[in-house]
Write a protein that holds these residues in place. Structure first.
Motif, mmCIF file in Angstrom:
data_model
loop_
_atom_site.group_PDB
_atom_site.id
_atom_site.type_symbol
_atom_site.label_atom_id
_atom_site.label_comp_id
_atom_site.label_asym_id
_atom_site.label_seq_id
_atom_site.Cartn_x
_atom_site.Cartn_y
_atom_site.Cartn_z
ATOM 1 N N PHE A 1 -5.814 3.907 4.596
ATOM 2 C CA PHE A 1 -4.910 3.811 3.450
ATOM 3 C C PHE A 1 -5.166 2.554 2.620
ATOM 4 C CE2 PHE A 1 -1.276 6.476 5.553
ATOM 5 C CZ PHE A 1 -2.097 7.591 5.486
ATOM 6 N N GLY A 2 -6.330 1.931 2.785
ATOM 7 C CA GLY A 2 -6.646 0.739 2.021
ATOM 8 C C GLY A 2 -5.974 -0.507 2.577
ATOM 9 N N THR A 3 -6.042 -1.596 1.805
ATOM 10 C CA THR A 3 -5.406 -2.858 2.194
ATOM 11 C C THR A 3 -4.499 -3.340 1.070
ATOM 12 O OG1 THR A 3 -7.228 -4.198 1.307
ATOM 13 C CG2 THR A 3 -7.393 -3.504 3.611
ATOM 14 N N ASP A 4 -3.590 -4.258 1.410
ATOM 15 C CA ASP A 4 -2.704 -4.820 0.392
ATOM 16 C C ASP A 4 -3.261 -6.160 -0.103
ATOM 17 O OD1 ASP A 4 -2.190 -6.611 2.395
ATOM 18 O OD2 ASP A 4 -0.128 -5.955 2.749
ATOM 19 N N ARG A 5 -2.489 -6.880 -0.878
ATOM 20 C CA ARG A 5 -2.965 -8.126 -1.478
ATOM 21 C C ARG A 5 -3.258 -9.193 -0.430
ATOM 22 N NH1 ARG A 5 1.249 -11.938 -2.050
ATOM 23 N NH2 ARG A 5 3.249 -11.154 -1.275
ATOM 24 N N SER A 6 -2.645 -9.063 0.750
ATOM 25 C CA SER A 6 -2.879 -10.033 1.823
ATOM 26 C C SER A 6 -3.908 -9.542 2.820
ATOM 27 C CB SER A 6 -1.556 -10.344 2.538
ATOM 28 O OG SER A 6 -0.603 -10.888 1.640
ATOM 29 N N ARG A 7 -4.687 -8.506 2.454
ATOM 30 C CA ARG A 7 -5.726 -7.918 3.305
ATOM 31 C C ARG A 7 -5.167 -7.312 4.587
ATOM 32 N NH1 ARG A 7 -9.958 -11.936 4.755
ATOM 33 N NH2 ARG A 7 -8.257 -13.443 4.761
ATOM 34 N N ARG A 8 -3.926 -6.864 4.547
ATOM 35 C CA ARG A 8 -3.331 -6.178 5.689
ATOM 36 C C ARG A 8 -3.577 -4.682 5.567
ATOM 37 N NH1 ARG A 8 2.479 -9.066 5.011
ATOM 38 N NH2 ARG A 8 2.151 -7.958 3.054
ATOM 39 N N ASP A 9 -3.768 -4.028 6.690
ATOM 40 C CA ASP A 9 -4.091 -2.599 6.720
ATOM 41 C C ASP A 9 -2.846 -1.772 6.409
ATOM 42 O OD1 ASP A 9 -5.554 -0.255 7.177
ATOM 43 O OD2 ASP A 9 -4.882 -0.173 9.254
ATOM 44 N N VAL A 10 -2.900 -0.993 5.319
ATOM 45 C CA VAL A 10 -1.740 -0.189 4.902
ATOM 46 C C VAL A 10 -1.485 0.942 5.895
ATOM 47 C CG1 VAL A 10 -0.791 1.254 3.060
ATOM 48 C CG2 VAL A 10 -2.106 -0.795 2.485
ATOM 49 N N TRP A 11 -2.550 1.528 6.484
ATOM 50 C CA TRP A 11 -2.378 2.570 7.494
ATOM 51 C C TRP A 11 -1.527 2.058 8.662
ATOM 52 C CZ3 TRP A 11 -2.759 7.467 9.174
ATOM 53 C CH2 TRP A 11 -2.949 7.713 10.522
ATOM 54 N N ALA A 22 10.231 0.695 3.248
ATOM 55 C CA ALA A 22 10.957 0.144 2.108
ATOM 56 C C ALA A 22 10.417 -1.228 1.718
ATOM 57 C CB ALA A 22 12.447 0.046 2.442
ATOM 58 N N GLN A 23 10.054 -2.058 2.710
ATOM 59 C CA GLN A 23 9.528 -3.388 2.414
ATOM 60 C C GLN A 23 8.228 -3.301 1.631
ATOM 61 O OE1 GLN A 23 9.682 -6.973 1.771
ATOM 62 N NE2 GLN A 23 11.142 -6.494 3.403
ATOM 63 N N ASP A 24 7.375 -2.322 1.964
ATOM 64 C CA ASP A 24 6.111 -2.174 1.252
ATOM 65 C C ASP A 24 6.300 -1.624 -0.154
ATOM 66 O OD1 ASP A 24 4.732 -3.192 3.357
ATOM 67 O OD2 ASP A 24 4.105 -1.261 4.183
ATOM 68 N N LEU A 25 7.478 -1.126 -0.446
ATOM 69 C CA LEU A 25 7.805 -0.694 -1.813
ATOM 70 C C LEU A 25 8.635 -1.749 -2.545
ATOM 71 C CD1 LEU A 25 8.813 3.020 -1.056
ATOM 72 C CD2 LEU A 25 6.678 2.229 -2.093
ATOM 73 N N GLY A 26 8.838 -2.888 -1.912
ATOM 74 C CA GLY A 26 9.725 -3.919 -2.432
ATOM 75 C C GLY A 26 9.067 -4.854 -3.428
ATOM 76 N N LEU A 49 -2.481 -1.683 -10.107
ATOM 77 C CA LEU A 49 -3.858 -1.985 -9.717
ATOM 78 C C LEU A 49 -4.285 -1.211 -8.477
ATOM 79 C CD1 LEU A 49 -3.778 -5.874 -10.154
ATOM 80 C CD2 LEU A 49 -4.716 -4.192 -11.751
ATOM 81 N N ALA A 50 -3.345 -0.947 -7.578
ATOM 82 C CA ALA A 50 -3.668 -0.296 -6.305
ATOM 83 C C ALA A 50 -2.639 0.800 -6.045
ATOM 84 C CB ALA A 50 -3.675 -1.327 -5.174
ATOM 85 N N TRP A 51 -2.984 2.026 -6.408
ATOM 86 C CA TRP A 51 -2.039 3.138 -6.305
ATOM 87 C C TRP A 51 -1.614 3.405 -4.866
ATOM 88 C CZ3 TRP A 51 -3.908 6.915 -3.158
ATOM 89 C CH2 TRP A 51 -5.291 6.991 -2.993
ATOM 90 N N TRP A 52 -2.513 3.080 -3.904
ATOM 91 C CA TRP A 52 -2.213 3.376 -2.507
ATOM 92 C C TRP A 52 -1.061 2.542 -1.952
ATOM 93 C CZ3 TRP A 52 -6.723 1.553 -4.549
ATOM 94 C CH2 TRP A 52 -7.023 0.202 -4.340
ATOM 95 N N LEU A 53 -0.749 1.436 -2.591
ATOM 96 C CA LEU A 53 0.355 0.599 -2.125
ATOM 97 C C LEU A 53 1.699 1.292 -2.287
ATOM 98 C CD1 LEU A 53 -0.605 -2.958 -3.460
ATOM 99 C CD2 LEU A 53 -0.963 -1.992 -1.180
#
Length: 305
Positions: free
Chosen positions: A81-91, A252-256, A265-269
């Motif tokens: 599922f890609g990574t976020d701005r802090s290089r954490r794994d979204v999956w 919810a936090q990842d949508l915060g 910039l990153a639709w997967w987030l």
């Protein structure tokens, strides 16, 4: 040797099916007659299993940056599922994020149902001053918008899962009490309650041994409908920046607020955590509607229950 089925057949009777066979038969009828409810139940089970066994599903620590990955990497073979701005794994964050969201939903509803049942039985069965006090307290709580209660709890105590669980339960309990109280009053006037009084049954026995079992279908339906509402309440608080602590894996936090500036910039987030939350709410609504249809007294005798 003559079996019980042969004896029953010789007498023109059918042997009573076992408890397990009756349950399997009821489950089969539910699957056939309630396809949406069945789909909802399957989704709920898959999400619970995915959250519980997240550590075995090709995940990493959802709070830790992946050294080999870059910020906002698109979905790929290493990071599904890609990574976020802090290089954490979204999956990993989606799988682990189901834990607090589902825990808040189930925990808040368990507290709500337990408190509402006891207070509704006391108010509806005992009546008098007990009913007046409980009813006035309910009116005071309902007079304040639910979001204000949630804001007060999270700002005055902390932003932990336990606090969110109890604060959400606090706002839902008055509504459940009102719903159950009306049914308790209705049950109290039926003849079986008078018969129990005549033979000397105590008030407590009548409430918990006779009235409570007749409330069970309503409690089950109310619980299945309240769980997604509790999950959305937690999501609403997080949207305002007052949910769980930043960095906590949660849908919810990842949508915060922390991820919101990067959605373009990153639709997967937004897609993957949002889809998980929306799918969970939809699944519980499907399942709750089906349970309501099956347990509706007007359907008794239709063969569904």
């Amino acid at each position: 040797m003559t079996t019980a089925d042969e004896i029953a057949g010789s007498l023109g009777l059918e042997a009573q099916p076992s408890f397990a066979r009756r349950r399997l038969s009821a489950l089969g009828r539910f699957i056939v007659t309630q396809p949406l409810g069945t789909i909802g139940a399957i989704i709920i089970i898959v999400m619970i299993l995915g959250s519980v066994f997240a550590g075995q599903l090709n995940t990493v620590d959802p709070k830790t940056s992946i050294r080999e990955a870059g910020p906002l990497d698109a979905p790929n073979g290493d990071n599904f599922f890609g990574t976020d701005r802090s290089r954490r794994d979204v999956w990993s964050r989606v799988l682990y994020g189901g834990r607090p969201t589902l825990l808040i939903g189930f925990g808040a509803v368990a507290i709500t149902m337990g408190a509402a049942i006891v207070l509704a039985l006391a108010a509806g069965f005992l009546g008098g001053i007990v009913d007046v006090i409980i009813s006035r307290l309910i009116e005071i709580i309902i007079a304040v918008p639910a979001i204000l209660w949630l804001l007060m709890f999270t700002t005055a105590i902390d932003r932990s899962v336990q606090t969110l669980m109890f604060s959400v339960a606090f706002t839902f309990t008055p509504i459940a009490i009102r719903l159950f109280r009306g049914n308790v009053i209705q049950e109290r006037s039926i003849a079986y309650v008078e018969a129990a009084r005549v033979i000397g049954a105590s008030g407590g026995r009548i409430m918990f041994r006779h009235i409570l079992p007749n409330l069970a279908p309503l409690v089950i339906v109310a619980a299945s409908i309240t769980i997604p509402a509790a999950m959305l309440a937690e999501a609403g608080l997080t949207f305002l920046g007052l949910g769980l602590e930043p960095g906590t894996p949660s849908w919810a936090q990842d949508l915060g607020p922390s991820n919101r500036p990067y959605f373009r910039l990153a639709w997967w987030l937004v897609v993957f955590p949002g889809a998980a939350l929306a799918l969970a709410v939809l699944a519980f609504n499907f399942f709750g509607d089906s349970v309501r249809d099956v347990l509706d007294p007007r359907l008794r005798g239709s063969g569904l229950i």
